[in-house]
Design an enzyme around this catalytic site. Structure first.
Site, PDB file in Angstrom:
ATOM      1  N   TYR A   4       0.855  -1.178   0.000  1.00  0.00           N
ATOM      2  CA  TYR A   4       0.000   0.000   0.000  1.00  0.00           C
ATOM      3  C   TYR A   4       0.893   1.230   0.000  1.00  0.00           C
ATOM      4  CZ  TYR A   4      -3.123   3.578   1.969  1.00  0.00           C
ATOM      5  OH  TYR A   4      -3.837   4.727   2.180  1.00  0.00           O
ATOM      6  N   GLU A  11      -3.402   7.624  -3.816  1.00  0.00           N
ATOM      7  CA  GLU A  11      -3.382   6.372  -3.067  1.00  0.00           C
ATOM      8  C   GLU A  11      -3.290   5.203  -4.029  1.00  0.00           C
ATOM      9  OE1 GLU A  11      -5.927   4.797   0.677  1.00  0.00           O
ATOM     10  OE2 GLU A  11      -7.020   4.830  -1.213  1.00  0.00           O
TER      11      GLU A  11
END
Ligand code: GDP
Ligand code: MN
Length: 381
Positions: A101, A187
């Protein structure tokens, strides 16, 4: 303004962040065509601004063009998460070895940017911060100082060693997107490590600061972005300049000036261009072949006009490329060819000797344009 995944990935691509090859489809048929182009398998991803697409059936691993067509048809018909679906992103399938991530965002409370990297991806990041804080690295970045290698090393410290260098490059790219594109959030969930060691951004969530849209005119254009159709995608991958228009004559030329004047002549001759393709300066036999395939895959093309002025490009090679292309594709329309410049005589001779039933040679540009216009209007060659 929240961008769609495919738009976020377009920004990523511009800033050197690796993303899967992908094609936007607006119909089930183009999802099928896109899957064929991508090698027969794909991932069909619904383009809506709601999360949890993976769990909710909005991401389909398609094992065949049939699968992709079916998945797209379902998404277009049923929508997703209560939203209407007008586009799906059809991407190449990748062999995933690990998921991470990464995110960067404007942190208003500290007046700095906040970067986060986690050794686990595809998971809820707040949940991870609670249950496994050691897997998540957070770092504030002073915008006056910018991002530096020591930041990058600290951020990637919890990742598998073999992925760190590539992820560092990606983080630098994400910081670029954040600062240069006036994003308030970027993101990537998941960022994936592939079996072959490469690292890709598999998903993209980007929010652009609305107050900055006045100076991000390119992003403003995303509001009305045109999807890339499979024909354009093929041309782009082959490094060819292809433009779709609404007439009936397909045009291949080398060099922007020649292509533009060819368009004018076709118009003067009473027809319109269906599309045009600039094969550029060093047109090789192979690029001519690809060009012809691209032009002929447009169903509105009723005749083709190939107009080449040989400079560095040699007309004999162009002629060979054309004949080679006619072995790969079987056109149902006539192809008018005008060759001039370097080795034009040799090129014409090659075409004459081949006596191909689809090739109509022309001496001058004007003659070529008239022939192509007549043929487009259904006249016998
Ligand atoms: P989200 O659920 O809306 O966040 O959608 P994502 O783009 O993050 O995708 C969700 C999941 O689909 C990922 O975590 C992957 O596990 C899976 N996925 C997406 N693309 C591929 C692919 O090319 N190959 C494989 N094996 N899985 C994929
Ligand atoms: Mn995701």
């Amino acid at each position: 303004m929240d961008l769609f995944e495919y738009q976020g990935k377009e920004l990523f691509r511009r800033h050197g962040i690796p993303v899967p090859r992908g094609i936007i489809a607006e119909t089930p048929e183009s999802a099928r065509a896109a899957t064929e182009i991508l090698g027969g398998t794909s991932v069909v991803k619904v383009q809506v601004q709601v999360g949890g697409r993976g769990k909710g059936g909005g991401i389909v691993l398609a094992d065949s063009p049939d699968d992709a067509e079916e998945a797209a048809a379902r998404l277009f018909r049923d929508g997703f998460g209560g939203r209407r679906v007008s586009r799906v992103l059809v991407e190449e399938r990748l062999e995933i070895a690990g998921e991470f991530y990464a995110a960067m965002l404007l942190d208003r409370s500290t007046g700095t940017d906040l970067a986060m990297v986690a050794a686990e991806g595809g998971v809820d990041i707040e949940e991870l911060a609670r249950t496994k804080p050691e897997a998540l690295r957070r770092l504030h970045i002073d915008p006056e100082i910018g991002i530096h290698p020591y930041h990058l090393r600290a951020l990637t410290g919890a990742l598998p060693p073999e992925a760190r260098d590539l992820v560092e490059n990606i983080l630098a790219g994400l910081y670029d997107v954040l600062t240069k594109e006036d994003a308030t959030l970027v993101e990537v969930n998941p960022l994936v490590l592939l079996d072959d060691g490469r690292v890709f951004a598999l998903d993209a969530k980007v929010t652009i600061d609305d107050n900055a849209l006045f100076r991000q005119s390119e992003i403003e254009m995303f509001k009305s972005v045109h999807p890339i159709d499979p024909v354009e995608f093929r041309a782009r991958e082959a490094g060819l300049q292809y433009v779709k228009l609404d007439g009936e004559v397909g045009i291949i030329g080398n060099g922007a000036g020649l292509v533009m004047s060819t368009l004018d002549l076709v118009q003067q001759a009473g027809a319109g261009a269906a599309n045009f393709l600039d094969v550029g300066g060093g047109a090789s036999a192979d690029s001519i072949a690809t060009s012809l395939e691209v032009i002929l895959s447009d169903p509105s093309v009723r005749s083709v006009l190939v107009n080449i002025f040989g400079g560095i490009t040699r007309c004999d090679l162009v002629a060979e490329g054309l004949l080679e292309a006619l072995e790969r594709v079987t056109p149902t329309v006539q192809i008018v060819v005008r060759l001039d410049g370097t080795n034009a005589d040799e090129g014409r001779k090659i075409l004459e000797d081949a006596e191909h039933p689809r090739i109509v040679p022309a001496r001058t540009m004007l003659e070529a344009a008239r022939r192509a216009a007549d043929l487009a209007h259904g006249e016998a060659p």
